[in-house]
Motif scaffolding. Structure first.
Motif, short mmCIF file in Angstrom:
data_model
loop_
_atom_site.label_atom_id
_atom_site.label_comp_id
_atom_site.label_asym_id
_atom_site.label_seq_id
_atom_site.Cartn_x
_atom_site.Cartn_y
_atom_site.Cartn_z
N ALA A 106 33.85 7.16 -46.19
CA ALA A 106 33.09 7.77 -45.53
C ALA A 106 32.72 9.37 -45.61
CB ALA A 106 33.34 7.24 -43.94
N LEU A 107 34.10 9.98 -45.58
CA LEU A 107 33.87 11.30 -45.62
C LEU A 107 33.32 11.86 -46.97
CD1 LEU A 107 37.31 12.41 -44.22
CD2 LEU A 107 35.12 12.89 -43.37
N GLU A 108 33.59 10.97 -48.28
CA GLU A 108 32.93 11.42 -49.25
C GLU A 108 31.50 11.05 -49.31
OE1 GLU A 108 35.02 8.87 -52.29
OE2 GLU A 108 36.87 10.33 -52.22
N ARG A 109 31.05 10.33 -48.78
CA ARG A 109 29.53 10.01 -48.57
C ARG A 109 28.96 11.17 -47.68
NH1 ARG A 109 30.68 4.88 -47.91
NH2 ARG A 109 30.58 4.56 -45.77
N LEU A 110 29.67 11.56 -46.66
CA LEU A 110 29.15 12.62 -45.82
C LEU A 110 29.29 14.20 -46.69
CD1 LEU A 110 28.63 14.12 -42.86
CD2 LEU A 110 31.07 14.29 -42.81
N VAL A 111 30.23 14.27 -47.26
CA VAL A 111 30.18 15.53 -48.09
C VAL A 111 28.93 15.51 -49.28
CG1 VAL A 111 31.55 16.77 -49.82
CG2 VAL A 111 32.58 16.00 -47.65
N ARG A 112 28.81 14.43 -49.84
CA ARG A 112 27.65 14.49 -50.99
C ARG A 112 26.37 14.66 -50.18
NH1 ARG A 112 30.57 9.90 -52.92
NH2 ARG A 112 29.13 8.36 -51.86
N ARG A 113 26.22 14.02 -48.62
CA ARG A 113 24.91 14.33 -48.36
C ARG A 113 24.86 15.86 -47.44
NH1 ARG A 113 24.60 9.86 -43.79
NH2 ARG A 113 22.86 10.94 -43.08
N LEU A 114 25.97 16.45 -47.37
CA LEU A 114 25.93 17.80 -46.86
C LEU A 114 25.47 18.51 -48.03
CD1 LEU A 114 29.14 17.96 -44.71
CD2 LEU A 114 26.69 18.09 -43.95
N GLU A 115 26.12 18.26 -49.33
CA GLU A 115 25.97 19.09 -50.53
C GLU A 115 24.42 19.08 -50.87
OE1 GLU A 115 28.72 17.44 -53.35
OE2 GLU A 115 30.11 18.90 -52.64
N ALA A 116 23.76 17.92 -50.67
CA ALA A 116 22.50 17.64 -51.02
C ALA A 116 21.51 18.56 -50.27
CB ALA A 116 22.31 16.23 -51.16
N GLN A 117 21.83 18.63 -49.06
CA GLN A 117 21.16 19.62 -48.22
C GLN A 117 21.54 21.08 -47.87
OE1 GLN A 117 20.25 17.55 -44.38
NE2 GLN A 117 20.08 15.53 -45.38
N ALA A 118 22.76 21.44 -48.91
CA ALA A 118 23.16 22.70 -48.79
C ALA A 118 23.75 23.22 -47.50
CB ALA A 118 22.14 23.82 -49.38
N LEU A 119 24.27 22.11 -46.92
CA LEU A 119 25.02 22.24 -45.64
C LEU A 119 26.33 22.14 -45.74
CD1 LEU A 119 22.64 20.19 -43.48
CD2 LEU A 119 22.75 22.58 -43.55
N ALA A 120 27.36 22.55 -44.71
CA ALA A 120 28.64 22.20 -44.65
C ALA A 120 29.03 21.65 -43.21
CB ALA A 120 29.55 23.68 -44.99
N CYS A 121 30.17 21.15 -43.30
CA CYS A 121 30.80 20.51 -41.99
C CYS A 121 31.59 21.59 -41.03
CB CYS A 121 31.56 19.49 -42.24
SG CYS A 121 32.33 18.71 -40.67
N ARG A 122 31.02 21.77 -39.65
CA ARG A 122 31.76 22.69 -39.07
C ARG A 122 32.67 21.98 -37.93
NH1 ARG A 122 33.27 28.19 -38.19
NH2 ARG A 122 33.81 28.51 -35.80
N ARG A 123 32.13 20.87 -37.49
CA ARG A 123 32.96 20.14 -36.36
C ARG A 123 32.77 18.65 -36.98
NH1 ARG A 123 33.90 19.89 -30.89
NH2 ARG A 123 33.29 18.00 -30.06
N LEU A 124 33.93 17.85 -36.86
CA LEU A 124 33.93 16.62 -37.27
C LEU A 124 34.14 15.51 -36.12
CD1 LEU A 124 34.06 14.69 -39.88
CD2 LEU A 124 36.59 14.99 -40.10
#
Length: 68
Positions: free
Chosen positions: A20-38
């Motif tokens: 799940a985290l790997e999918r989340l990170v791929r989606r964030l990368e595709a939109q040039a975003l990063a995670c600030r809160r999980l």
């Protein structure tokens, strides 16, 4: 992510969590975003709910950091 069946033990949880985290990170990368809160919410069987949230010190897309 919704599972087709309940987890009876915690043994398979790390594998699901990592995927799940790997999918989340791929989606964030595709939109040039990063995670600030999980945040995670777990539906407990037969009834109940547990929610947890972690605010990160800096935005990240690093899976190892999110797992820590």
């Amino acid at each position: 992510m919704e599972l087709e069946w309940p987890l009876v033990s915690l043994e398979p949880f790390p594998l699901r969590r990592n995927a799940a985290l790997e999918r989340l990170v791929r989606r964030l990368e595709a939109q040039a975003l990063a995670c600030r809160r999980l945040e995670i919410g777990l539906k407990l069987d037969p009834e109940g709910y547990d929610a947890r949230a972690i605010t990160l010190p800096a935005p990240t897309r690093d899976v190892k950091t999110l797992l820590t």
